[in-house]
Design a protein around this motif. Structure first.
Motif, PDB file in Angstrom:
ATOM      1  N   ASP A  51      -2.493  -3.655  20.850  1.00  0.00           N
ATOM      2  CA  ASP A  51      -2.607  -4.257  19.512  1.00  0.00           C
ATOM      3  C   ASP A  51      -1.918  -5.614  19.457  1.00  0.00           C
ATOM      4  O   ASP A  51      -0.816  -5.781  19.971  1.00  0.00           O
ATOM      5  N   ALA A  52      -2.567  -6.572  18.816  1.00  0.00           N
ATOM      6  CA  ALA A  52      -1.915  -7.849  18.534  1.00  0.00           C
ATOM      7  C   ALA A  52      -0.893  -7.626  17.422  1.00  0.00           C
ATOM      8  O   ALA A  52      -0.954  -6.633  16.688  1.00  0.00           O
ATOM      9  N   ALA A  53       0.064  -8.546  17.280  1.00  0.00           N
ATOM     10  CA  ALA A  53       1.125  -8.390  16.280  1.00  0.00           C
ATOM     11  C   ALA A  53       0.546  -8.264  14.869  1.00  0.00           C
ATOM     12  O   ALA A  53       0.955  -7.394  14.086  1.00  0.00           O
ATOM     13  N   GLY A  54      -0.402  -9.137  14.534  1.00  0.00           N
ATOM     14  CA  GLY A  54      -0.992  -9.092  13.191  1.00  0.00           C
ATOM     15  C   GLY A  54      -1.706  -7.796  12.910  1.00  0.00           C
ATOM     16  O   GLY A  54      -1.704  -7.277  11.791  1.00  0.00           O
ATOM     17  N   GLU A  55      -2.336  -7.248  13.950  1.00  0.00           N
ATOM     18  CA  GLU A  55      -3.038  -5.970  13.831  1.00  0.00           C
ATOM     19  C   GLU A  55      -2.040  -4.861  13.494  1.00  0.00           C
ATOM     20  O   GLU A  55      -2.308  -3.984  12.664  1.00  0.00           O
ATOM     21  N   ALA A  56      -0.887  -4.899  14.154  1.00  0.00           N
ATOM     22  CA  ALA A  56       0.156  -3.901  13.895  1.00  0.00           C
ATOM     23  C   ALA A  56       0.657  -4.005  12.454  1.00  0.00           C
ATOM     24  O   ALA A  56       0.872  -2.989  11.781  1.00  0.00           O
ATOM     25  N   PHE A  57       0.825  -5.232  11.955  1.00  0.00           N
ATOM     26  CA  PHE A  57       1.230  -5.429  10.559  1.00  0.00           C
ATOM     27  C   PHE A  57       0.210  -4.803   9.614  1.00  0.00           C
ATOM     28  O   PHE A  57       0.574  -4.119   8.645  1.00  0.00           O
ATOM     29  N   ASP A  58      -1.082  -5.034   9.889  1.00  0.00           N
ATOM     30  CA  ASP A  58      -2.135  -4.480   9.026  1.00  0.00           C
ATOM     31  C   ASP A  58      -2.111  -2.953   9.022  1.00  0.00           C
ATOM     32  O   ASP A  58      -2.257  -2.316   7.977  1.00  0.00           O
ATOM     33  N   LYS A  59      -1.913  -2.362  10.201  1.00  0.00           N
ATOM     34  CA  LYS A  59      -1.956  -0.905  10.311  1.00  0.00           C
ATOM     35  C   LYS A  59      -0.760  -0.241   9.633  1.00  0.00           C
ATOM     36  O   LYS A  59      -0.902   0.788   8.979  1.00  0.00           O
ATOM     37  N   ILE A  60       0.417  -0.837   9.782  1.00  0.00           N
ATOM     38  CA  ILE A  60       1.601  -0.260   9.136  1.00  0.00           C
ATOM     39  C   ILE A  60       1.522  -0.441   7.617  1.00  0.00           C
ATOM     40  O   ILE A  60       1.913   0.444   6.849  1.00  0.00           O
ATOM     41  N   ALA A  61       0.990  -1.573   7.168  1.00  0.00           N
ATOM     42  CA  ALA A  61       0.804  -1.780   5.722  1.00  0.00           C
ATOM     43  C   ALA A  61      -0.131  -0.717   5.158  1.00  0.00           C
ATOM     44  O   ALA A  61       0.071  -0.219   4.041  1.00  0.00           O
ATOM     45  N   ARG A  62      -1.148  -0.345   5.940  1.00  0.00           N
ATOM     46  CA  ARG A  62      -2.098   0.674   5.490  1.00  0.00           C
ATOM     47  C   ARG A  62      -1.404   2.029   5.385  1.00  0.00           C
ATOM     48  O   ARG A  62      -1.606   2.773   4.417  1.00  0.00           O
ATOM     49  N   VAL A  63      -0.551   2.368   6.376  1.00  0.00           N
ATOM     50  CA  VAL A  63       0.171   3.648   6.350  1.00  0.00           C
ATOM     51  C   VAL A  63       1.124   3.698   5.155  1.00  0.00           C
ATOM     52  O   VAL A  63       1.339   4.750   4.543  1.00  0.00           O
ATOM     53  N   LEU A  64       1.677   2.534   4.796  1.00  0.00           N
ATOM     54  CA  LEU A  64       2.607   2.454   3.659  1.00  0.00           C
ATOM     55  C   LEU A  64       1.880   2.268   2.323  1.00  0.00           C
ATOM     56  O   LEU A  64       2.517   2.134   1.279  1.00  0.00           O
ATOM     57  N   ASN A  65       0.539   2.226   2.381  1.00  0.00           N
ATOM     58  CA  ASN A  65      -0.291   2.025   1.179  1.00  0.00           C
ATOM     59  C   ASN A  65       0.016   0.701   0.471  1.00  0.00           C
ATOM     60  O   ASN A  65       0.079   0.622  -0.756  1.00  0.00           O
ATOM     61  N   LEU A  66       0.197  -0.347   1.283  1.00  0.00           N
ATOM     62  CA  LEU A  66       0.526  -1.664   0.719  1.00  0.00           C
ATOM     63  C   LEU A  66      -0.684  -2.601   0.646  1.00  0.00           C
ATOM     64  O   LEU A  66      -0.565  -3.716   0.160  1.00  0.00           O
ATOM     65  N   GLY A  67      -1.841  -2.145   1.153  1.00  0.00           N
ATOM     66  CA  GLY A  67      -3.042  -2.981   1.062  1.00  0.00           C
ATOM     67  C   GLY A  67      -3.289  -3.833   2.294  1.00  0.00           C
ATOM     68  O   GLY A  67      -2.597  -3.728   3.309  1.00  0.00           O
ATOM     69  N   PHE A  68      -4.306  -4.698   2.185  1.00  0.00           N
ATOM     70  CA  PHE A  68      -4.749  -5.567   3.286  1.00  0.00           C
ATOM     71  C   PHE A  68      -4.915  -6.986   2.753  1.00  0.00           C
ATOM     72  O   PHE A  68      -5.374  -7.158   1.629  1.00  0.00           O
ATOM     73  N   PRO A  69      -4.541  -8.029   3.529  1.00  0.00           N
ATOM     74  CA  PRO A  69      -3.906  -7.991   4.852  1.00  0.00           C
ATOM     75  C   PRO A  69      -2.437  -7.616   4.787  1.00  0.00           C
ATOM     76  O   PRO A  69      -1.782  -7.793   3.759  1.00  0.00           O
ATOM     77  N   GLY A  70      -1.913  -7.083   5.900  1.00  0.00           N
ATOM     78  CA  GLY A  70      -0.570  -6.519   5.890  1.00  0.00           C
ATOM     79  C   GLY A  70       0.565  -7.494   6.082  1.00  0.00           C
ATOM     80  O   GLY A  70       1.679  -7.252   5.605  1.00  0.00           O
ATOM     81  N   GLY A  71       0.323  -8.597   6.771  1.00  0.00           N
ATOM     82  CA  GLY A  71       1.398  -9.534   7.102  1.00  0.00           C
ATOM     83  C   GLY A  71       2.201 -10.029   5.913  1.00  0.00           C
ATOM     84  O   GLY A  71       3.431  -9.838   5.860  1.00  0.00           O
ATOM     85  N   PRO A  72       1.548 -10.656   4.932  1.00  0.00           N
ATOM     86  CA  PRO A  72       2.299 -11.208   3.799  1.00  0.00           C
ATOM     87  C   PRO A  72       3.036 -10.156   2.977  1.00  0.00           C
ATOM     88  O   PRO A  72       4.170 -10.374   2.549  1.00  0.00           O
ATOM     89  N   VAL A  73       2.403  -8.988   2.797  1.00  0.00           N
ATOM     90  CA  VAL A  73       3.032  -7.973   1.940  1.00  0.00           C
ATOM     91  C   VAL A  73       4.222  -7.317   2.638  1.00  0.00           C
ATOM     92  O   VAL A  73       5.251  -7.037   2.011  1.00  0.00           O
ATOM     93  N   ILE A  74       4.141  -7.109   3.954  1.00  0.00           N
ATOM     94  CA  ILE A  74       5.291  -6.547   4.673  1.00  0.00           C
ATOM     95  C   ILE A  74       6.439  -7.552   4.690  1.00  0.00           C
ATOM     96  O   ILE A  74       7.604  -7.189   4.517  1.00  0.00           O
ATOM     97  N   ASP A  75       6.113  -8.806   4.862  1.00  0.00           N
ATOM     98  CA  ASP A  75       7.136  -9.864   4.824  1.00  0.00           C
ATOM     99  C   ASP A  75       7.866  -9.828   3.483  1.00  0.00           C
ATOM    100  O   ASP A  75       9.091  -9.919   3.410  1.00  0.00           O
ATOM    101  N   ARG A  76       7.102  -9.668   2.419  1.00  0.00           N
ATOM    102  CA  ARG A  76       7.676  -9.666   1.072  1.00  0.00           C
ATOM    103  C   ARG A  76       8.602  -8.455   0.864  1.00  0.00           C
ATOM    104  O   ARG A  76       9.718  -8.585   0.359  1.00  0.00           O
ATOM    105  N   TYR A  77       8.135  -7.259   1.239  1.00  0.00           N
ATOM    106  CA  TYR A  77       8.948  -6.051   1.072  1.00  0.00           C
ATOM    107  C   TYR A  77      10.169  -6.087   1.993  1.00  0.00           C
ATOM    108  O   TYR A  77      11.252  -5.616   1.631  1.00  0.00           O
ATOM    109  N   ALA A  78      10.010  -6.639   3.184  1.00  0.00           N
ATOM    110  CA  ALA A  78      11.095  -6.659   4.169  1.00  0.00           C
ATOM    111  C   ALA A  78      12.289  -7.478   3.695  1.00  0.00           C
ATOM    112  O   ALA A  78      13.428  -7.201   4.075  1.00  0.00           O
ATOM    113  N   ARG A  79      12.043  -8.475   2.854  1.00  0.00           N
ATOM    114  CA  ARG A  79      13.134  -9.318   2.364  1.00  0.00           C
ATOM    115  C   ARG A  79      14.149  -8.525   1.553  1.00  0.00           C
ATOM    116  O   ARG A  79      15.298  -8.925   1.419  1.00  0.00           O
ATOM    117  N   GLU A  80      13.705  -7.410   1.005  1.00  0.00           N
ATOM    118  CA  GLU A  80      14.605  -6.572   0.183  1.00  0.00           C
ATOM    119  C   GLU A  80      15.064  -5.330   0.932  1.00  0.00           C
ATOM    120  O   GLU A  80      15.680  -4.442   0.355  1.00  0.00           O
TER     121      GLU A  80
END
Length: 378
Positions: free
Chosen positions: A167-196
């Protein structure tokens, strides 16, 4: 001092995935960066659907080109060339861009340059920080690629140092965002949640970092599985999943490996410049940790602004302008899309500069003159 108007004026078309990007560059100056995204059309599927992307490119192409020309304040007939992503990427999506580029280049009587998507991601930094030092190490991280590349000449010599084996890094972000029910694409939303969240809350694995592992290759499949299992175990036990801590710990595992290997490659190769590009380069933690580690290692970091990190036409135009400036061979009219175009081919030149004429004479294979002096574009 050279007149900036003497620099090559090039239009670039990018359609490797779900963004229809059209950029116009004069030398290393960005004049226009128009993008039409079909990301919303893919969101309900949880990922990019190639057929949907291709159709969206068809609809967006002509309006996006007109918008870019208007934004740049230039006429199509003033262009010195048309550059287009020839690969790698989704085959159908690439074909739309290549076909459009051929049509415009032929109608305008301008040279056509089929260029490499990954090399374009490196070259775009020239629009932000000026000419690339040679050599430059590049870490490209996106939904489709995670690569370490050594560029000694962005138009002719780009060497792969390492890449993801799964898996490419971005692909991994998308897949984990999906498992966390955060939507698509995963990169920006995981970045946002990770800050807190707390990046040290959960000790997730770092792939391919053992003493016998490939020094510059990446693997995020094991990390993705470990995170998913951790989340499933919490849910099975009826416990609440600390989304912010999971996001921060997962993100830290990804950027730790990316930056560690990139800086190591710079030191091993004796290169003192690291450029980071691709969609994941917009990640705030990746930028911060890369800066910290580069400073400690005496390496100068170059990262374009986030809008230039994601897929865009500006990066294609930037590489096209460099091709014109260095007098690289234009592509032939039979240029085709190559979904697996290797990064060692920064562009797809014509087969030959001279071809035999029907009567046995040879003539210059410069397709600016094949069309004739009157251009067909009104």
């Amino acid at each position: 001092m050279a007149d900036p108007r003497d620099e090559p004026l090039v239009l670039g078309i990018e359609t490797s995935c779900d963004e229809t990007g059209v950029g116009i560059v004069r030398g290393t100056t960005l004049l226009a960066d128009a993008v039409a995204s079909s990301v919303d059309e893919h969101a309900r599927f949880g990922g990019v659907v190639p057929e949907v992307a291709s159709r969206a490119h068809l609809e967006a192409m002509a309006p996006t080109i007109e918008r870019a020309l208007k934004e740049a304040g230039v006429s199509a007939k003033d262009l010195d060339g048309i550059a287009v992503t020839a690969g790698p990427g989704l085959a159908g999506a690439l074909l739309v861009g290549v076909s459009a580029a051929k049509a415009y280049a032929y109608a305008l009587g301008k040279p056509l340059y089929g260029v490499n998507h990954l090399a374009s991601h490196i070259c775009v930094d020239q629009l932000e920080h000026g000419p690339l030092p040679e050599p430059t190490m590049a870490l490209l991280v996106s939904g489709g690629h995670s690569s370490l590349l050594l560029s000694t000449d962005i138009t002719a010599d780009v060497r792969p140092m390492g890449a993801t084996i799964d898996d490419a890094a971005g692909e991994a972000f998308d897949k984990i965002a999906r498992v966390l029910n955060l939507g698509f694409p995963g990169g920006p939303v995981i970045d946002r949640y990770a800050r807190e969240g707390d990046p040290a809350a959960i000790a997730f694995p770092r792939g391919l970092t053992g003493p016998r592992d490939p020094a510059y290759d990446f693997s995020f499949s094991g990390l993705k599985t470990a995170v998913a299992r951790w989340i499933e175990a919490r849910r099975a036990a009826g416990e609440e999943v600390p989304v912010r801590d999971v996001a921060a710990s997962f993100q830290e595992a990804v950027v730790d490996v990316l930056t560690r290997k990139a800086v190591r490659a710079c030191k091993d190769a004796g290169v003192d410049h690291l450029m980071i590009g691709g969609g994941v380069a917009a990640n705030s933690r990746l930028r911060a940790l890369a800066q910290e580690r580069c400073e400690a290692a005496g390496v100068r970091l170059r990262v374009p602004r986030p809008k230039l990190c994601t897929d865009n036409g500006a990066m294609v135009a930037a590489l096209g302008a460099e091709m014109v400036r260095r007098n690289r061979a234009a592509s032939d009219w039979d240029l085709s899309a190559d979904s697996s175009l290797p990064v060692t081919d920064p562009h797809v030149p014509g087969a030959a500069q001279t071809r035999p004429h029907a009567h046995g004479h040879s003539h210059s294979h410069d397709h600016v003159h094949e069309v004739g002096e009157e251009n067909l574009y009104s």
